[in-house]
Design a protein around this motif. Structure first.
Motif, PDB file in Angstrom:
ATOM      1  N   LEU A  42       0.844  -1.210   0.000  1.00  0.00           N
ATOM      2  CA  LEU A  42       0.000   0.000   0.000  1.00  0.00           C
ATOM      3  C   LEU A  42       0.876   1.255   0.000  1.00  0.00           C
ATOM      4  N   GLY A  43       1.932   1.222   0.815  1.00  0.00           N
ATOM      5  CA  GLY A  43       2.833   2.383   0.910  1.00  0.00           C
ATOM      6  C   GLY A  43       3.519   2.682  -0.414  1.00  0.00           C
ATOM      7  N   GLU A  44       3.964   1.627  -1.094  1.00  0.00           N
ATOM      8  CA  GLU A  44       4.638   1.815  -2.389  1.00  0.00           C
ATOM      9  C   GLU A  44       3.660   2.364  -3.414  1.00  0.00           C
ATOM     10  N   LYS A  45       2.462   1.775  -3.445  1.00  0.00           N
ATOM     11  CA  LYS A  45       1.476   2.185  -4.453  1.00  0.00           C
ATOM     12  C   LYS A  45       1.128   3.669  -4.331  1.00  0.00           C
ATOM     13  N   TYR A  46       0.992   4.139  -3.089  1.00  0.00           N
ATOM     14  CA  TYR A  46       0.523   5.517  -2.907  1.00  0.00           C
ATOM     15  C   TYR A  46       1.613   6.469  -2.412  1.00  0.00           C
ATOM     16  N   GLY A  47       2.859   5.983  -2.350  1.00  0.00           N
ATOM     17  CA  GLY A  47       3.951   6.857  -1.931  1.00  0.00           C
ATOM     18  C   GLY A  47       3.804   7.357  -0.501  1.00  0.00           C
ATOM     19  N   ILE A  48       3.447   6.445   0.404  1.00  0.00           N
ATOM     20  CA  ILE A  48       3.332   6.831   1.826  1.00  0.00           C
ATOM     21  C   ILE A  48       4.571   6.278   2.529  1.00  0.00           C
ATOM     22  N   ALA A  49       5.440   7.175   2.980  1.00  0.00           N
ATOM     23  CA  ALA A  49       6.779   6.758   3.406  1.00  0.00           C
ATOM     24  C   ALA A  49       6.799   6.181   4.816  1.00  0.00           C
ATOM     25  N   ARG A  50       6.041   6.758   5.730  1.00  0.00           N
ATOM     26  CA  ARG A  50       6.152   6.311   7.125  1.00  0.00           C
ATOM     27  C   ARG A  50       5.246   5.100   7.329  1.00  0.00           C
ATOM     28  N   ARG A  51       5.875   3.998   7.781  1.00  0.00           N
ATOM     29  CA  ARG A  51       5.149   2.723   7.917  1.00  0.00           C
ATOM     30  C   ARG A  51       5.566   2.061   9.229  1.00  0.00           C
ATOM     31  N   SER A  52       4.569   1.605  10.004  1.00  0.00           N
ATOM     32  CA  SER A  52       4.896   0.981  11.295  1.00  0.00           C
ATOM     33  C   SER A  52       4.097  -0.294  11.490  1.00  0.00           C
ATOM     34  N   VAL A  53       4.779  -1.339  11.915  1.00  0.00           N
ATOM     35  CA  VAL A  53       4.085  -2.596  12.225  1.00  0.00           C
ATOM     36  C   VAL A  53       3.273  -2.414  13.508  1.00  0.00           C
ATOM     37  N   ASP A  54       3.825  -1.666  14.443  1.00  0.00           N
ATOM     38  CA  ASP A  54       3.124  -1.423  15.715  1.00  0.00           C
ATOM     39  C   ASP A  54       2.339  -0.111  15.586  1.00  0.00           C
ATOM     40  N   TYR A  55       1.003  -0.215  15.692  1.00  0.00           N
ATOM     41  CA  TYR A  55       0.199   1.002  15.474  1.00  0.00           C
ATOM     42  C   TYR A  55       0.466   2.084  16.519  1.00  0.00           C
ATOM     43  N   HIS A  56       1.012   1.692  17.689  1.00  0.00           N
ATOM     44  CA  HIS A  56       1.325   2.703  18.710  1.00  0.00           C
ATOM     45  C   HIS A  56       2.365   3.697  18.174  1.00  0.00           C
ATOM     46  N   ASP A  57       3.245   3.231  17.263  1.00  0.00           N
ATOM     47  CA  ASP A  57       4.230   4.151  16.672  1.00  0.00           C
ATOM     48  C   ASP A  57       3.539   5.173  15.775  1.00  0.00           C
ATOM     49  N   LEU A  58       2.515   4.725  15.054  1.00  0.00           N
ATOM     50  CA  LEU A  58       1.738   5.678  14.238  1.00  0.00           C
ATOM     51  C   LEU A  58       1.042   6.688  15.165  1.00  0.00           C
ATOM     52  N   LEU A  59       0.499   6.189  16.284  1.00  0.00           N
ATOM     53  CA  LEU A  59      -0.211   7.099  17.187  1.00  0.00           C
ATOM     54  C   LEU A  59       0.747   8.070  17.877  1.00  0.00           C
ATOM     55  N   ALA A  60       2.026   7.690  17.953  1.00  0.00           N
ATOM     56  CA  ALA A  60       3.019   8.580  18.580  1.00  0.00           C
ATOM     57  C   ALA A  60       3.550   9.613  17.584  1.00  0.00           C
ATOM     58  N   ASP A  61       3.152   9.518  16.326  1.00  0.00           N
ATOM     59  CA  ASP A  61       3.638  10.445  15.291  1.00  0.00           C
ATOM     60  C   ASP A  61       2.913  11.783  15.473  1.00  0.00           C
ATOM     61  N   PRO A  62       3.653  12.844  15.832  1.00  0.00           N
ATOM     62  CA  PRO A  62       2.972  14.113  16.134  1.00  0.00           C
ATOM     63  C   PRO A  62       2.290  14.735  14.918  1.00  0.00           C
ATOM     64  N   GLU A  63       2.713  14.328  13.715  1.00  0.00           N
ATOM     65  CA  GLU A  63       2.093  14.913  12.512  1.00  0.00           C
ATOM     66  C   GLU A  63       0.685  14.371  12.261  1.00  0.00           C
ATOM     67  N   VAL A  64       0.450  13.133  12.705  1.00  0.00           N
ATOM     68  CA  VAL A  64      -0.850  12.503  12.426  1.00  0.00           C
ATOM     69  C   VAL A  64      -1.923  13.157  13.296  1.00  0.00           C
ATOM     70  N   GLU A  65      -2.975  13.664  12.624  1.00  0.00           N
ATOM     71  CA  GLU A  65      -4.052  14.338  13.356  1.00  0.00           C
ATOM     72  C   GLU A  65      -5.323  13.481  13.364  1.00  0.00           C
ATOM     73  N   LEU A  66      -5.496  12.703  12.267  1.00  0.00           N
ATOM     74  CA  LEU A  66      -6.722  11.912  12.082  1.00  0.00           C
ATOM     75  C   LEU A  66      -6.322  10.487  11.707  1.00  0.00           C
ATOM     76  N   VAL A  67      -6.992   9.513  12.331  1.00  0.00           N
ATOM     77  CA  VAL A  67      -6.648   8.109  12.093  1.00  0.00           C
ATOM     78  C   VAL A  67      -7.865   7.348  11.568  1.00  0.00           C
ATOM     79  N   SER A  68      -7.679   6.597  10.487  1.00  0.00           N
ATOM     80  CA  SER A  68      -8.693   5.652  10.014  1.00  0.00           C
ATOM     81  C   SER A  68      -8.361   4.281  10.577  1.00  0.00           C
TER      82      SER A  68
END
Ligand code: NAD
Length: 347
Positions: A42-68
């Protein structure tokens, strides 16, 4: 710019990605999946660089404001709660939970964070014909509605259930045809005709014996809070991929509505019947992302969530409202289990 993260990179994730990409000033910056290959694809297809196996790392990303939240049913409640505790706005795929306790925990967490937007996906509410139908009902075009009948047919094969470990299990999916597929059209009943007070149900596993632990077929009677009666017959053992057939009986107008298109409209006033049929015969220009039966509502619902964040207001489908449809499914299961009527709690 509103920056988003997506947790769960399976079947439904591209519909969220495309939905966000269609919106101005919205960017997907981080994705997560337990299965790295799915996330990389999915990341390659849409050029999304930041990828985490543990979703807590995504939630710790200060840039992320909205989560699906696009994971299996059993994981929804904890991920939504964790996202809220991390200060993120959230939109969670259906079903918002697997058991009533999930719904209570999620709605309690949403109440603790009134500053955050929390929505549950029911994209068929944003399908143009459904919105028109709701308006026509509100305008009194049907007279008094005295009966509602829903038949929902779809096909889910043994191979479908064997594809992913969570499908067809009580612990992972929480149910079968009702909690996963028919829930869209049970939500549609609530959207069009209002809340349901109680249900009396039968469920069975007719054609997936030895493969799934849950129901593939169900039939039930509903009593709406306004006293109207309805029936529902749902199965995922049908010889057709997806068909919802809704029959609305009014004192002035009757409608047969299949896959969100009018197939028969008849009433006391022929001109009104024609007007209703034309109003519901909408041509949809937008492309569906994913299966045709998902409809075009995801993008409109995600747009509403993003606007709600910008406008500091509640989204059109709050998480509590979404939980109202999930708890209806859970009441059907309770009735089938006990053999008694089950009350549907108000959400
Ligand atoms: N609205 C719709 O029309 C629609 C259509 C299809 C699916 N859905 C819903 O979307 C959700 C996902 O369904 P799907 O078909 O995409 O399932 P899927 O199994 O294809 O994808 C779910 C993904 O979530 C990942 N995942 C699970 N737990 C995780 C965790 N803790 N952290 C990170 N990733 C995790 C899995 O590895 C998997 O890749 C379900 O709730 C389903 O009911 C909605």
């Amino acid at each position: 710019m509103i920056k988003c993260g997506i947790i769960g990179c399976g079947v439904i994730a591209p519909t969220h990605v495309e939905g966000y990409r269609a919106l101005p000033d919205v960017e997907i910056v981080h994705i997560s999946d337990l299965i790295p290959e799915r996330m990389e694809k999915l990341g390659e297809k849409y050029g999304i660089a930041r990828r985490s196996v543990d979703y807590h790392d995504l939630l710790a990303d200060p840039e992320v404001e909205l989560v699906s939240v696009c994971t299996d049913h059993a994981s929804h409640a904890q991920i939504v709660i964790d996202a809220l505790e991390a200060g993120k706005h959230v939109v969670c795929e259906k079903s918002p939970g697997r058991v009533p306790e999930d719904l209570k925990r999620m709605t309690d967490a949403a109440k603790r964070h009134p500053e955050l937007v929390v929505s549950g996906i029911f994209q068929h509410r944003f399908q143009p014909a459904n919105r028109t139908l709701r308006r026509l009902i509100e305008e009194g075009k049907f007279g008094r509605i005295v009966g509602v009948n829903l038949v929902f047919n779809c096909l889910r094969t043994n191979e479908y259930y064997q594809k992913d470990a969570w499908r067809g299990t009580i612990a992972g999916e929480g149910g079968g045809v009702l909690i996963n597929q028919a829930i869209h059209h049970l939500d549609q009943l609530r959207f069009l005709f209002g809340g349901i007070r109680r249900v009396s149900a039968l469920t069975a596993n007719l054609t997936h014996q030895g493969v799934i632990e849950v129901e593939d077929s169900a039939a039930f009677v509903v009593e709406f809070r306004n006293g109207v009666f309805g029936t529902v017959n749902a199965t995922n053992s049908a010889a057709e991929e997806w068909r919802s057939m809704l029959s609305v009986t009014g004192t002035e107008l009757c409608l047969e509505y299949a896959n969100e298109k009018p197939v028969h409209v008849e009433g006391l006033d022929a001109a009104r019947a024609r007007e209703v049929e034309e109003a519901l015969s909408l041509e949809i220009k937008e492309q569906v992302v994913g299966k045709q039966y998902y409809g075009v509502g995801h993008t409109a619902q995600l747009a509403d969530v993003v606007d709600a964040i910008r406008e500091h207001r509640a989204p059109e489908v709050t998480i509590a409202d979404a939980c109202g449809s999930a708890v209806l499914v859970m009441a059907v299961y309770e009735s089938a289990r006990t053999g008694n009527w089950a009350e549907v709690p108000e959400y």
